[in-house]
Write an enzyme that holds these catalytic residues in place. Structure first.
Site, PDB file in Angstrom:
ATOM      1  N   GLY A   4     -37.669  20.093  -8.006  1.00 44.95           N
ATOM      2  CA  GLY A   4     -36.858  21.292  -7.826  1.00 44.95           C
ATOM      3  C   GLY A   4     -37.444  22.249  -6.802  1.00 44.95           C
TER       4      GLY A   4
ATOM      5  N   VAL B  15     -25.268  25.933  -4.660  1.00 42.50           N
ATOM      6  CA  VAL B  15     -26.655  25.862  -5.117  1.00 42.50           C
ATOM      7  C   VAL B  15     -27.071  24.407  -5.336  1.00 42.50           C
ATOM      8  CG1 VAL B  15     -28.224  26.469  -7.000  1.00 42.50           C
ATOM      9  CG2 VAL B  15     -26.648  28.175  -6.103  1.00 42.50           C
TER      10      VAL B  15
ATOM     11  N   ALA C  84     -27.796  22.946  -1.927  1.00 42.70           N
ATOM     12  CA  ALA C  84     -29.064  23.446  -1.392  1.00 42.70           C
ATOM     13  C   ALA C  84     -30.256  22.844  -2.135  1.00 42.70           C
ATOM     14  CB  ALA C  84     -29.104  24.976  -1.481  1.00 42.70           C
ATOM     15  N   GLU C  85     -30.174  22.774  -3.439  1.00 44.73           N
ATOM     16  CA  GLU C  85     -31.256  22.204  -4.251  1.00 44.73           C
ATOM     17  C   GLU C  85     -31.459  20.721  -3.930  1.00 44.73           C
ATOM     18  OE1 GLU C  85     -34.120  21.374  -7.205  1.00 44.73           O
ATOM     19  OE2 GLU C  85     -33.481  23.300  -6.375  1.00 44.73           O
ATOM     20  N   SER C  86     -30.364  20.011  -3.778  1.00 42.91           N
ATOM     21  CA  SER C  86     -30.443  18.577  -3.485  1.00 42.91           C
ATOM     22  C   SER C  86     -31.105  18.317  -2.137  1.00 42.91           C
ATOM     23  CB  SER C  86     -29.040  17.954  -3.504  1.00 42.91           C
ATOM     24  OG  SER C  86     -28.463  18.100  -4.785  1.00 42.91           O
TER      25      SER C  86
END
Length: 85
Positions: free
Chosen positions: A84, A60, A63-65
């Protein structure tokens, strides 16, 4: 930014990751194009669960980065604020 100099764009993306979670997880931006941004993260004991498999939180974080960085690269940040994904 990236259309003119792909290597410089990747260098800048990676530079802003210093002293962040991305640096802790060894996330590195490795490729960028007109409609994509790619990063890598080593899967080793640093991102494993106690039983030795990849921790979902690390996935996660990756993916967020990438999603947040891509938003910064592809959107007009003078008109929108990215925080975000």
């Amino acid at each position: 930014m990236f259309q003119d100099n792909k290597e410089e764009a990747l260098k800048r993306c990676n530079a802003i990751c210093k002293n962040t979670l991305m640096e802790t997880l060894n996330i590195e931006f490795i490729d960028i194009g007109a409609d994509f941004l790619t990063a890598s993260m080593p899967v080793n004991e640093r991102v494993h669960q106690p039983d030795g498999v990849l921790h979902g939180g690390a996935s996660v974080a990756l993916a967020e980065s990438v999603g947040s960085a891509a938003s910064m690269m592809f959107l007009d940040i003078s008109k929108v604020f990215v925080r975000g994904i």
